[in-house]
Write an enzyme that holds these catalytic residues in place. Structure first.
Site, PDB file in Angstrom:
ATOM      1  N   GLY A  42       0.834  -1.055   0.012  1.00  0.00           N
ATOM      2  CA  GLY A  42       0.143  -0.048  -0.117  1.00  0.00           C
ATOM      3  C   GLY A  42       0.837   1.308   0.174  1.00  0.00           C
ATOM      4  CB  CYS A  43       0.272   4.565  -1.401  1.00  0.00           C
ATOM      5  SG  CYS A  43      -1.455   4.881  -0.781  1.00  0.00           S
ATOM      6  CE1 TYR A  44      -1.905   8.382   4.007  1.00  0.00           C
ATOM      7  CE2 TYR A  44      -3.636   6.764   3.778  1.00  0.00           C
ATOM      8  CZ  TYR A  44      -3.061   7.851   3.565  1.00  0.00           C
ATOM      9  OH  TYR A  44      -3.909   9.092   3.617  1.00  0.00           O
ATOM     10  CB  THR A  54       5.348   2.356   0.403  1.00  0.00           C
ATOM     11  OG1 THR A  54       4.823   1.011  -0.168  1.00  0.00           O
ATOM     12  CG2 THR A  54       6.709   2.664  -0.110  1.00  0.00           C
ATOM     13  CB  SER A  55       5.140   6.890   3.097  1.00  0.00           C
ATOM     14  OG  SER A  55       4.002   6.755   3.811  1.00  0.00           O
TER      15      SER A  55
END
Lengths: 345, 345, 345, 345
Positions: free
Chosen positions: D150-152, D154-155
């Protein structure tokens, strides 16, 4: 003085919300009822949470309208729905300010051509007064049905009528290049208004076919006696509020920058909500207010008159103008409850 | 094949930064030197931190230019500074692509009138080729000095020249209503570009006096033989990148929507970077790419031809076009290193 | 009742402009004088054109202040300039509401540590009352010098003090993650606020070193008696107005979602400008208004109390709060002239 | 070398569109088929007009997948749909990179708890490798099913794992405060993503309940062996692309700013797409690129370690990372076709 009693029919859209912002603190009226067919029974703060602690109104069905003794009703309804309301309730029970496009055009035929929709209340066209106070103040005072102008037409008609009326410009070849924020497209989410697609974007749309074209032309004709041909090109600005309209026209006779400026200063001198400005106006200088800022100039090289005008589309382009009309219909001072200073920056 | 050697003079502005984005991965060139007078000695990543791990170039003074054996130099300098560079270095040592406005106009006299500035290198006007490949590809191939077009003019000249050249429109009364993102105003902070003042805002500026007017008119004249009168009205969009230009003109003879569309399809058929689109184009559909999307239509009611065109002002409006010119001057395939797909959404 | 007479010292910044928006229509005061050293002699509309037709005030030098018989003066001056004004004029001639940071901290030593600037009026620290009415209403009523809170601290102190005061949270390890619109950085253009660089961007700044940290900690200490350690991390939102602050803290004892919600409802029940909301609040729901919306919840999984609060940084974060303080100092109803309904959308 | 053959299943959303942007010019693969159930038969440019002249692919039904001899398939499908595809096609025919959340969590039970949805292909959990190359490069090389993060997560995972793995921080009380652009919510218009409502707005959402929480915790556990408790708070930024995540954690032992910085430099030294930066990173410095910029610091006053990381959610947060995974699975150099320089400004 007892307060006037008003109702808002269809309060869940942006114009309904803005009407509430203006009317809740209006000193001479009380909001008696606020309707929504889909949300009847809910509190207004369920739909407009920013009104928490400010209003505890409950939404009800418009069927209940007859239970109230109202002086005036605002119709903040979609095109096509307002006319049914007017047909059902007539104009005897209360004054009506219709914010939809249903009674802005001169007649059923023009309406059906541009709105691609059958008109069911055509007999009321003759009662409807176009609610642009700077042009029709006297007619509005005695009207029972006011057709509140479209946002784009308001921004175009105000700068164009002086030029046409005082014989300054040729009646053909008038170009109206308008740029509007996205609230003009309404409160309902649709594919064309998805945030990531519009953010940082810009485009033209509805070239050669926008229904505001006949509204602009017919009002100019009605007011000035001149038949004009207006090319209206709307564009979508990636912001929430505001319309800026640039118009281009050709002088009929010899003019100068000073002449057109003087014309504007003199025509709008006594207008509370029109500010003639000596530089191109900025959208945020009218944000949240009922002002229309207007600039005019003349380009000698190309022999063109240029105007640039700005409004907040939810204010002078919709709810603000509707309240201005209400004030006139009630015999109040026109700016009552409309003294909002622009929210800048 | 040995790679071509290029230099970038003035790399700290937006066009310099965008040139770096394009040239770092260009397969047929090497960047030999990058200059900045104010930041000489620093690393490029001190000025453009987004290039971290991508480039370790050091900035140096343009005085060092002569130390390099360069095939071509890009001048990403302010108006008025480029001409001094050209005057000092001449055109024999390397090919020059100038991204400023110093050599775009036909001569010293016109330049000084519109730029309010003395021109110190007037003898080079005769060498300068206007770097719009779609018009002057053959001249660019043999040029030693290319005047890279302004961003606004690129967006206006591309749709207007076919109409003028093929005798479609009257040469007077052409209206060009342009809307540009703020990178067009340069990388330097100034009162007019302070974030809170522009955010959610929109305005016109430079009405009747913008220096891109003579650039548009003189190029159309040079290319088509016709003298036109163009009214150019720029507006400032509250976004970073992109120009959308709407033009309005009057047909010279009887036309139809189909005729103007066919003209555009046929004129631009073989152009890699021009996409004729059948609906009004969106800014973000060209973001980060070298495309110019062009739409044309005809409004029968008002007898006007309308075009809408979009570019990324830092790409087809500046650095992208400069690299396109470089490719032509080097005899490379025109789209080499310019295959960026638009960053949408 | 005769109206109170007020002056605005330093009216050309954003807080000065917002004070004018609030005071021009305030029913119980008159604006006697408005000063600007750099623009003395000009009309207010030369600096704030959006006030055209609304105010014809002329700016004058603050040297003229003594010519007026003023009840209260707002200092909308930069940090470091307010203290000189106070030093020069003292507190006997008029009440003072200082919108700078010069008197917010407990003493000269703390001030000089965080502001890296010599304090020239230290004797006035003992007179200064921190102007957060929800905490210090009684003290403000009798104050002659009110230090109007910073925007970030207002958004952090309001949700944190109930938790600290009622022994709900541990005093160390409090995280305050704030996000602010760009008007918080002032009206002056600077490299960090250039439009194209901030548009579509977002970043943290001033991690571990922001001067609002000691303001938050010292006010919580002064009000609750507890010494806290607050980690304050500001971020820059690419919008004009608004601050949203998220805080994270650890319960001291066993709590539940219901307990913390009830605490907030009970503490803020009678506060006109604090709205406890049952869902995370939205910035635009307070835009243009003096509200602070506060949400609190408890995460059982990680045993953390979370608050989210929103204000318009120019209103409850600056000018709105200053007028609220003025109302209290004058013995007026606290919300007089501050009934602005949020401008949403 | 013959090119690898890939398919994209579900190409009409934002991740599908971004995959096309990356794969069309990828030197070592060919796109064999692109599917969409609702738009089968149409050209890709009917759905993504910005690809005009760039791709003439036609969309087809995923039923046709079996007609192709594919090396790898990207599933750009909604949660819940991917698992049905995997169940139907198995993992023998082609490699699979799933961009949905269907195989990111450790097992069916955790999935069903957080996604509130029945999992129909649970036997494949054991095959799925979490596709974060910086953690699982070796496993990805041999995987037949990669669950693209997921994008969140990953960050958040990238800055947190070094701290956890090298015993720097306590495993409880970790706060992850994330801010994401709106493309993270998908390409489909919905009430929560209507442009005028989000423009100039900001809010938190999904506090204490977001499904990315278990993804972050389970990956950290799997990779480091430590069980952590992470409080994840997402916020919605009014921009199109980008995620910035700020984390707060407490040291386990004595640390210094230099120690945590050195740790990050050493851990990420050889990572092509991770850039350790010495100042808080800016979102636009990674726009359009596959970079993750990471900053770490230590606040002595409050004894907290702070990290700030940025990614383009459609790149390193989705399509870019998927292509990075594909490169690894094919044995290509990891950055092949992913050399996009950030589009700044």
């Amino acid at each position: 003085m007892p307060k006037f009693k008003v109702g808002i029919v269809g309060a869940t859209g942006y114009t309904g919300s803005e009407l509430l912002r203006l009317l809740i603190h209006h000193p001479d009226i009380t909001i008696e009822c606020v309707t929504s067919e889909t949300h009847a029974g809910k509190r207004i703060t369920d739909i407009h949470p920013h009104l928490l602690d400010i209003s505890d109104i409950r939404l009800e069905s418009s069927d209940n309208i007859s239970d109230y003794d109202l002086d005036l009703v605002f119709l903040a309804l979609p095109h096509g729905v307002s006319m049914s309301f007017v047909k059902e309730h007539g104009l005897d029970k209360f004054l009506t300010v219709d914010l939809s496009g249903d009674f802005r055009l001169p007649n059923k035929k023009v309406y059906e051509k541009w709105y691609k929709k059958k008109h069911v209340a055509e007999t009321y066209f003759e009662n409807a007064v176009f609610g642009l106070p700077e042009l029709y103040r006297h007619e509005i005072r005695n009207a029972r049905l006011v057709a509140n102008p479209g946002c784009y037409p308001t921004s175009a008609i105000l700068p164009l009528t002086p030029l046409v009326k005082y014989d300054m410009i040729q009646t053909s070849g008038i170009v109206v290049d308008s740029k509007s924020g996205v609230t003009g497209a309404g409160a309902k989410a649709k594919p064309g208004t998805h945030f990531p697609d519009l953010f940082g974007n810009f485009s033209a749309y509805g070239l050669t076919s926008h229904r505001h074209t006949p509204e602009i032309e017919s009002v100019i004709h009605n007011y000035t006696g001149y038949t004009t041909e207006v090319l209206f090109s709307p564009h979508l600005l990636p912001i929430d509020r505001g319309i800026l309209t640039t118009t281009y026209s050709t002088p009929k006779k010899e003019v100068s920058k000073e002449m057109v400026e003087e014309l504007f200063y003199s025509v709008f001198e006594k207008e509370h909500f029109i500010r003639v400005v000596d530089r191109p106006p900025l959208l945020k200088h009218v944000r949240g207010s009922n002002y229309c800022d207007v600039h005019v100039t003349y380009d000698e090289r190309t022999n063109k008159i240029i105007t640039v005008s700005t409004i907040d589309n939810l204010m002078k382009g919709a709810a603000g103008q509707a309240v201005q009309n209400m004030n006139i219909m009630f015999g109040l001072i026109e700016s009552t409850g409309l003294q909002h200073i622009p929210l800048n920056p």
